[in-house]
Design a protein around this motif. Structure first.
Motif, PDB file in Angstrom:
ATOM      1  N   LEU A  45       0.615  -1.153   0.096  1.00 19.32           N
ATOM      2  CA  LEU A  45       0.350  -0.019   0.033  1.00 19.32           C
ATOM      3  C   LEU A  45       0.975   1.621  -0.125  1.00 19.32           C
ATOM      4  O   LEU A  45       2.256   0.968   0.480  1.00 19.32           O
ATOM      5  CB  LEU A  45      -0.836  -0.092   0.936  1.00 19.32           C
ATOM      6  N   PRO A  46       0.110   2.381  -0.443  1.00 21.21           N
ATOM      7  CA  PRO A  46       1.048   3.368  -0.552  1.00 21.21           C
ATOM      8  C   PRO A  46       2.030   3.970   0.567  1.00 21.21           C
ATOM      9  O   PRO A  46       2.927   4.500   0.871  1.00 21.21           O
ATOM     10  CB  PRO A  46       0.317   4.539  -0.668  1.00 21.21           C
ATOM     11  N   GLY A  47       1.450   3.698   1.977  1.00 19.06           N
ATOM     12  CA  GLY A  47       2.036   3.976   3.100  1.00 19.06           C
ATOM     13  C   GLY A  47       2.762   2.896   3.188  1.00 19.06           C
ATOM     14  O   GLY A  47       3.930   2.960   4.649  1.00 19.06           O
ATOM     15  N   GLY A  48       3.694   1.527   2.459  1.00 18.86           N
ATOM     16  CA  GLY A  48       4.694   0.826   3.020  1.00 18.86           C
ATOM     17  C   GLY A  48       4.244  -0.978   3.590  1.00 18.86           C
ATOM     18  O   GLY A  48       4.933  -1.535   3.290  1.00 18.86           O
ATOM     19  N   GLN A  49       2.487  -0.524   4.118  1.00 17.61           N
ATOM     20  CA  GLN A  49       2.241  -1.661   4.210  1.00 17.61           C
ATOM     21  C   GLN A  49       1.556  -3.198   3.360  1.00 17.61           C
ATOM     22  O   GLN A  49       1.224  -2.212   2.510  1.00 17.61           O
ATOM     23  CB  GLN A  49       0.721  -1.170   5.578  1.00 17.61           C
ATOM     24  N   GLN A  50       1.738  -3.941   3.609  1.00 14.47           N
ATOM     25  CA  GLN A  50       1.806  -4.669   2.919  1.00 14.47           C
ATOM     26  C   GLN A  50       0.396  -5.389   3.468  1.00 14.47           C
ATOM     27  O   GLN A  50      -0.072  -5.803   4.574  1.00 14.47           O
ATOM     28  CB  GLN A  50       2.474  -6.093   2.834  1.00 14.47           C
ATOM     29  N   ALA A  51      -0.702  -5.832   2.122  1.00 16.23           N
ATOM     30  CA  ALA A  51      -2.012  -6.126   2.598  1.00 16.23           C
ATOM     31  C   ALA A  51      -2.173  -7.589   1.266  1.00 16.23           C
ATOM     32  O   ALA A  51      -1.608  -7.801   0.345  1.00 16.23           O
ATOM     33  CB  ALA A  51      -3.462  -4.988   1.838  1.00 16.23           C
ATOM     34  N   LEU A  52      -2.888  -8.658   2.011  1.00 23.35           N
ATOM     35  CA  LEU A  52      -3.762  -9.625   1.372  1.00 23.35           C
ATOM     36  C   LEU A  52      -5.109  -9.208   0.706  1.00 23.35           C
ATOM     37  O   LEU A  52      -5.622  -9.603   1.701  1.00 23.35           O
ATOM     38  CB  LEU A  52      -3.381 -10.046   1.941  1.00 23.35           C
ATOM     39  N   VAL A  53      -5.286  -9.744  -0.584  1.00 23.32           N
ATOM     40  CA  VAL A  53      -6.983  -9.210  -1.099  1.00 23.32           C
ATOM     41  C   VAL A  53      -7.097 -11.055  -1.336  1.00 23.32           C
ATOM     42  O   VAL A  53      -6.796 -11.316  -2.438  1.00 23.32           O
ATOM     43  CB  VAL A  53      -6.640  -8.256  -2.304  1.00 23.32           C
ATOM     44  N   VAL A  54      -8.085 -11.530  -0.447  1.00 26.81           N
ATOM     45  CA  VAL A  54      -8.527 -12.286  -0.669  1.00 26.81           C
ATOM     46  C   VAL A  54      -9.543 -12.958  -1.127  1.00 26.81           C
ATOM     47  O   VAL A  54     -10.535 -12.454  -0.848  1.00 26.81           O
ATOM     48  CB  VAL A  54      -8.542 -13.388   0.715  1.00 26.81           C
ATOM     49  N   PRO A  55     -10.177 -13.992  -1.667  1.00 26.98           N
ATOM     50  CA  PRO A  55     -11.782 -13.986  -1.940  1.00 26.98           C
ATOM     51  C   PRO A  55     -12.172 -14.900  -0.714  1.00 26.98           C
ATOM     52  O   PRO A  55     -11.863 -15.310   0.566  1.00 26.98           O
ATOM     53  CB  PRO A  55     -11.490 -15.195  -3.002  1.00 26.98           C
ATOM     54  N   GLY A  56     -13.437 -14.472  -0.936  1.00 23.59           N
ATOM     55  CA  GLY A  56     -14.209 -14.381   0.467  1.00 23.59           C
ATOM     56  C   GLY A  56     -14.735 -16.313   0.670  1.00 23.59           C
ATOM     57  O   GLY A  56     -14.656 -16.079   1.814  1.00 23.59           O
ATOM     58  N   GLU A  57     -14.148 -17.051  -0.022  1.00 30.25           N
ATOM     59  CA  GLU A  57     -13.924 -18.143   0.360  1.00 30.25           C
ATOM     60  C   GLU A  57     -12.672 -18.832   1.537  1.00 30.25           C
ATOM     61  O   GLU A  57     -13.077 -19.748   2.014  1.00 30.25           O
ATOM     62  CB  GLU A  57     -13.549 -19.120  -0.590  1.00 30.25           C
ATOM     63  N   GLY A  92       5.072 -10.572  11.329  1.00 28.03           N
ATOM     64  CA  GLY A  92       4.815 -10.544   9.873  1.00 28.03           C
ATOM     65  C   GLY A  92       4.921  -9.767   8.939  1.00 28.03           C
ATOM     66  O   GLY A  92       4.339  -8.867   9.635  1.00 28.03           O
ATOM     67  N   PRO A  93       5.646  -9.639   8.158  1.00 25.98           N
ATOM     68  CA  PRO A  93       5.516  -8.811   6.533  1.00 25.98           C
ATOM     69  C   PRO A  93       4.399  -8.144   6.471  1.00 25.98           C
ATOM     70  O   PRO A  93       3.474  -7.371   5.697  1.00 25.98           O
ATOM     71  CB  PRO A  93       6.136  -8.906   5.961  1.00 25.98           C
ATOM     72  N   ILE A  94       2.891  -9.697   5.681  1.00 21.64           N
ATOM     73  CA  ILE A  94       1.420  -9.208   5.461  1.00 21.64           C
ATOM     74  C   ILE A  94       1.004  -8.385   6.898  1.00 21.64           C
ATOM     75  O   ILE A  94       0.677  -9.462   7.538  1.00 21.64           O
ATOM     76  CB  ILE A  94       0.723 -10.323   5.420  1.00 21.64           C
ATOM     77  N   ARG A  95       0.186  -7.006   7.148  1.00 18.84           N
ATOM     78  CA  ARG A  95      -0.094  -6.846   7.863  1.00 18.84           C
ATOM     79  C   ARG A  95      -2.152  -6.486   7.830  1.00 18.84           C
ATOM     80  O   ARG A  95      -2.447  -5.905   8.590  1.00 18.84           O
ATOM     81  CB  ARG A  95      -0.032  -4.774   8.311  1.00 18.84           C
ATOM     82  N   ARG A  96      -2.130  -6.566   6.748  1.00 15.64           N
ATOM     83  CA  ARG A  96      -4.137  -7.144   6.410  1.00 15.64           C
ATOM     84  C   ARG A  96      -4.210  -7.557   5.654  1.00 15.64           C
ATOM     85  O   ARG A  96      -3.261  -7.903   5.027  1.00 15.64           O
ATOM     86  CB  ARG A  96      -3.981  -5.450   5.886  1.00 15.64           C
ATOM     87  N   VAL A  97      -5.304  -7.811   5.721  1.00 21.48           N
ATOM     88  CA  VAL A  97      -6.588  -8.609   4.758  1.00 21.48           C
ATOM     89  C   VAL A  97      -7.162  -8.140   4.221  1.00 21.48           C
ATOM     90  O   VAL A  97      -8.500  -7.483   5.094  1.00 21.48           O
ATOM     91  CB  VAL A  97      -6.464 -10.462   5.274  1.00 21.48           C
ATOM     92  N   GLU A  98      -7.735  -7.962   3.152  1.00 20.34           N
ATOM     93  CA  GLU A  98      -9.348  -7.433   2.575  1.00 20.34           C
ATOM     94  C   GLU A  98      -9.732  -8.719   1.840  1.00 20.34           C
ATOM     95  O   GLU A  98      -9.211  -9.797   1.622  1.00 20.34           O
ATOM     96  CB  GLU A  98      -8.976  -6.337   1.282  1.00 20.34           C
ATOM     97  N   VAL A  99     -11.387  -8.374   1.999  1.00 16.00           N
ATOM     98  CA  VAL A  99     -11.797  -9.904   1.313  1.00 16.00           C
ATOM     99  C   VAL A  99     -13.058  -9.714   0.107  1.00 16.00           C
ATOM    100  O   VAL A  99     -13.221  -8.339   0.455  1.00 16.00           O
ATOM    101  CB  VAL A  99     -12.410 -10.769   2.477  1.00 16.00           C
ATOM    102  N   VAL A 100     -12.525  -9.924  -1.006  1.00 16.58           N
ATOM    103  CA  VAL A 100     -13.142  -9.677  -1.877  1.00 16.58           C
ATOM    104  C   VAL A 100     -14.003 -10.964  -2.125  1.00 16.58           C
ATOM    105  O   VAL A 100     -13.747 -12.152  -1.923  1.00 16.58           O
ATOM    106  CB  VAL A 100     -12.595  -9.226  -2.722  1.00 16.58           C
ATOM    107  N   ASP A 101     -15.465 -10.623  -2.665  1.00 12.20           N
ATOM    108  CA  ASP A 101     -16.841 -11.237  -3.351  1.00 12.20           C
ATOM    109  C   ASP A 101     -16.019 -11.397  -5.283  1.00 12.20           C
ATOM    110  O   ASP A 101     -16.319 -10.655  -6.016  1.00 12.20           O
ATOM    111  CB  ASP A 101     -17.923 -10.894  -2.860  1.00 12.20           C
ATOM    112  N   VAL A 102     -15.221 -12.743  -5.735  1.00 12.98           N
ATOM    113  CA  VAL A 102     -15.598 -12.793  -6.929  1.00 12.98           C
ATOM    114  C   VAL A 102     -15.666 -14.110  -7.438  1.00 12.98           C
ATOM    115  O   VAL A 102     -15.494 -15.272  -8.030  1.00 12.98           O
ATOM    116  CB  VAL A 102     -13.850 -12.699  -7.037  1.00 12.98           C
ATOM    117  N   ARG A 103     -17.121 -14.591  -6.234  1.00 11.65           N
ATOM    118  CA  ARG A 103     -17.185 -15.640  -6.472  1.00 11.65           C
ATOM    119  C   ARG A 103     -17.921 -16.179  -8.067  1.00 11.65           C
ATOM    120  O   ARG A 103     -17.618 -17.879  -8.259  1.00 11.65           O
ATOM    121  CB  ARG A 103     -17.973 -16.128  -5.930  1.00 11.65           C
ATOM    122  N   GLN A 104     -18.245 -15.419  -9.154  1.00 13.92           N
ATOM    123  CA  GLN A 104     -18.543 -16.058 -10.378  1.00 13.92           C
ATOM    124  C   GLN A 104     -16.846 -16.520 -10.779  1.00 13.92           C
ATOM    125  O   GLN A 104     -16.808 -17.843 -11.706  1.00 13.92           O
ATOM    126  CB  GLN A 104     -19.217 -15.453 -11.344  1.00 13.92           C
TER     127      GLN A 104
END
Length: 416
Positions: free
Chosen positions: A294-306, A325-337
């Motif tokens: 992310l712009p602030g330097g934090q690492q995020a993991l964007v994962v599916p809702g599953e 650890g280095p990954i400090r954020r998890v974002e959940v997205v809906d890409v079920r199709q």
């Protein structure tokens, strides 16, 4: 402007359907014959793109390829009565998974100081093997600035190449030279190994990469047999972080040692099978996530809702976030199709490190273009496709018209 990572997502095409054409892709074959929902699929993908922009990240897109591919069917002399699988292949919307569009080497890694892109030949799967000419046209248009980009045709079809889905890069910053990791498979077992090591070597040479900063690592046959048809189903990298399942590579200890030797600052987050079994990692697509800085330097993991619905996966992610650890954020997205056809958040994007000012602006997402895409999809994309409809004249008329409306709205009719 300094170099940044731009994620180019594929807009899900109006012919999105579940024909189950991808051998080794367990989700795709499991859902073969089910009704699909192209409108929902495209809107889910667009929402993911908007979400990444909301995180402060640069976002691009590619448009669907022309479908049905009548020229390919004519070459094969195929018809729906005798060759239903080939006909379905001509309707496939699999170009939405732009991780398979090309392999990308950023300018700091290459001998001539340009970003190099090699379009993938995708020869292992018939339904994808005819994508590359139209994908190449799109790459040549989006990255037409020859002072900053070199766009290459495919590796000869003798050697299967599946693009960035089997390629990772570790670096201390986008403007610094990185270590490029090419992951290949070997034939054998119930499913084909799609990435040939010779294809990877050809790409490394044509991109002018420093041999001292290139690694060729074999994917685990066990992972391929379990349904990890691409490396990005079991491993993903960003910056100096490699997030991987312990069974991702044929020789995990040697692979990790080689990565640490080539990139001394690398941090390897290895998920043990005792915490997340290989089958569950593949079912949930934990590693087919977007690992982003992310712009602030934090690492995020964007994962599916599953991932949130999987007890072991979600438990692991919560434990990871509570650690240091280095990954400090998890974002959940809906890409079920997309997931139902075997493609998660990482499948839907191609990462290109570049100055956005050097990219054709028609391929860069802003709110105006996002609104236009949403309006066209909501009005013209089919709400539902049953597999029995694939090949019909009525559906062909709808699909062709829908794509034409999108190209017109985005001023990309040159790709008609």
């Amino acid at each position: 402007m300094p170099l940044v990572e731009i994620n180019f997502d594929g807009i899900v095409g109006p012919s999105h359907n579940y024909a189950g054409l991808s051998l080794g892709n367990l989700a795709a074959t499991r859902n073969a014959g089910a009704p699909s929902y192209p409108r929902s699929a495209a809107l889910q993908g667009l929402a993911k793109m908007r979400g990444n922009r909301g995180l402060g990240l640069a976002q691009g897109f590619f448009v669907p390829l022309p479908r049905p591919s009548t020229g390919w069917l004519e070459q094969l002399a195929a018809d729906s009565a005798t060759d239903p699988a080939l006909v379905a292949g001509a309707w496939s919307a699999s170009s939405m998974w732009t991780a398979n569009a090309a392999t990308v080497s950023p300018a700091p890694d290459t001998a001539d100081g340009r970003c190099h892109l090699s379009v993938a030949n995708l020869v292992t799967m018939p339904h994808r093997s005819h994508e590359w000419p139209d994908t190449l046209r799109q790459l040549q248009l989006a990255f037409a600035d020859r002072a900053h980009f070199a766009v290459h045709g495919p590796v000869p079809p003798t050697f299967g190449d599946e693009g960035a889905a089997n390629h990772m890069r570790l670096c201390g910053g986008h403007g610094a030279p990185g270590v490029e990791v090419f992951v290949y498979g070997r034939p054998g077992g119930p499913f084909p190994a799609r990435q040939n090591v010779e294809a990877s070597r050809i790409i490394a040479r044509r991109h002018g990469l420093d041999p001292a900063r290139v690694l060729f690592i074999e994917q685990s046959p066990e992972a391929i047999a379990a349904g990890a048809f691409h490396n990005d189903v079991v491993a993903v990298a960003d910056g100096l972080t490699l997030f991987t399942h312990e069974q991702a590579f044929a020789d995990p200890a040697a692979a990790c040692a080689a990565i640490r030797a080539a990139c001394p600052g690398a941090q390897i987050v290895e998920v043990p099978a005792s915490a997340v079994p290989l089958a569950e990692a593949i079912r949930s697509y934990l590693f087919n996530a977007q690992l982003l800085t992310l712009p602030g330097g934090q690492q995020a993991l964007v994962v599916p809702g599953e991932c949130r619905e999987s007890a072991p996966v979600w438990s692991y992610l919560q434990d990871m976030l509570s650690g240091s650890g280095p990954i400090r954020r998890v974002e959940v997205v809906d890409v079920r199709q997309s997931m139902a056809n075997g493609g998660g958040p990482a499948c839907l994007r191609l990462r290109v490190v570049a100055d956005p000012a050097t990219v054709d602006p028609r391929f860069l997402l802003d709110e105006r273009r996002a609104d236009m895409i949403e309006q066209v999809v909501a009005r013209y994309w089919p709400e539902q496709i049953d597999t029995a409809d694939v090949g019909s004249e009525a559906l062909a008329t709808t699909v062709i018209a829908a794509r034409a409306r999108l190209l017109e709205a985005l001023d990309l009719s040159a790709l008609s």
